[in-house]
Design an enzyme around this catalytic site. Sequence first.
Site, PDB file in Angstrom:
ATOM      1  N   PRO A  19       0.777  -1.239   0.000  1.00 11.41           N
ATOM      2  CG  PRO A  19       0.007  -0.960   2.181  1.00 11.41           C
ATOM      3  CD  PRO A  19       0.718  -1.938   1.299  1.00 11.41           C
ATOM      4  CG  ASP A  42       1.478   0.802 -12.371  1.00 15.96           C
ATOM      5  OD1 ASP A  42       1.860   1.007 -13.527  1.00 15.96           O
ATOM      6  OD2 ASP A  42       0.662  -0.084 -12.055  1.00 15.96           O
ATOM      7  CE  LYS A  64      -2.601   2.132 -16.160  1.00 10.38           C
ATOM      8  NZ  LYS A  64      -3.071   0.910 -15.602  1.00 10.38           N
ATOM      9  CG  MET A 179      -9.615   3.550  -7.718  1.00  4.92           C
ATOM     10  SD  MET A 179      -9.501   2.794  -9.332  1.00  4.92           S
ATOM     11  CE  MET A 179      -9.669   1.066  -8.931  1.00  4.92           C
TER      12      MET A 179
END
Length: 513
Positions: A19, A42, A64, A179
């Site tokens: 995390p 990432d 991203k 998200m």
Amino acid sequence: MMAENSKKKGKVYLIGAGPGDPDLITIRGSSLLSSCDVIIYDNLIPHELIVTAPPHIEKIYVGKSASAHTLPQEKINELLVEHARQGKNVARLKGGDPFVFGRGGEEAEYLRKNDVDFEVVPGVTAGLAAAASAGIPPSHRDMSSAILLLTAHGAADHDLFVDWDWVGKVKKGTVIGYMGVRQLPTVVEKLIEGGMPPGIEAAMIERCCFSTQKVVRARLEDLPAEAERQNVNPPAIFIIGEVAALSEKLEWYNRKMLSGVRIMITRPADQSRWIYQLFRNMGAEVIAYPTIKTRYNDDKEGWEKFIRSGGKDNWLFFSGENGVRYFFGYLKSKQIDLRLVGRYAIAAAGHGTLRALRDLGYQPDYAPSVSGMVKFAQQMCEDIEVHKIKLIRVRGQLPHDNIAEILKKGGAEVHPLTLYKTEYADWRENEIKRLFMHPPHMIMFSSGKSVDGLVNILGHDKALELAAKSKIATIGPTTSEVVRKYKMEVELEATRHSIPDLINQIVQYYQKK
Ligand code: SAH
């Protein structure tokens, strides 16, 4: 044995980085990061995992962020295959667990389709990490016997994947959402419409497992307003269920000496792991952003002088851990007999230098505890008949060698052995963005060069902007001078010119507060 003409085949390791706390990667994942040929990573990957990976490993950022897709997924897939076909072992590093809302599944499918070998290394997924760090056991004998992980991404669109009506009917269970910062009001509304009790306990956890994590608790219907009031930003996880109430009782995070403090460490990463670890053990969030890095410099002439000289009145002079590291590293790599060193008296300037030598079993002949290199050289001229000695000065590349000048003035014969070069590091744009998003409370500089490095990487204006958000701690007066030269302020200065002393000062500073 493989046939001689069979080409070496690369393999892709889909690795979960956990995390965000670099200590929460698995041992398997961590060992692959130091043995692979290329790391493809990432957004949200702990910067420390990248900067501490060995320098020869290629590192490619394909991240991203919520706003911008750096590289489309198809391109990432192709990149993996391309590198594996070149015979490379690829560490494909993804946040949390690679198969949980991370498109790791699609990457694996593409690899299989293209006949590329892969292995999946699971990681600690953010949803469960958030529950743990907020003191919320998502399963509980009396309150919850089901855990549902879902993504709120797309909740506001028409073509929903999640059947919110169905989720709304979950009883005696815990719903964990990824998200969901922007979508939270929509999600909550749909869940309540679907039958979820508006008064059920809920929580939102921002940047879990960082010492600056934020936990917001509220009844479900109040959660969106509360999250907004407390300014929750991505990345965050929401948790809904009776168990969320336990968060208050079971809170365990943020109870250490430096909890809530972000410290930026600018020294080269390969020498700083112990500092990262130390600060983390005390509860600080470490921002591992080296502004400089060192590289080996092959000084043939210097080595020649070292090997040929030696004998009575000959000295080896070390003034930093780097010098010690590169010096003994070279002897070892060239299989040069260590007994050669026995022909020299050894001077060690600075605590770190002394410690590095003692770690190797050397007890320097001269190591007075004075603050600053210039003072050290002056003191040496007073204590030792330097006009009688020949000295091999182990060092990095320097524009002026103050120490050598002073010793030469005292009459010593000084020969430089220039073993390493210091270069400025470079940070990617997304890394700089992340730094400004969560700026350090304290920036630690252990050399003037590391200050130059910051200004060089960011430019003077941006460096000032960062410094204005933070406090600066330095290893001593010479470094402080460089900080002030750039019109930045020094808050703390070590008194004994050593990293442990500097760390102590930082700890004391926050304890007093
Ligand atoms: N594969 C990842 C999830 C990637 S999706 C995993 O298994 O964890 C990205 C989402 O993960 C973010 O929007 C956020 O909801 C969550 N996330 C990742 N890191 C987080 C962190 N440190 N704290 C809270 N949420 C996090």
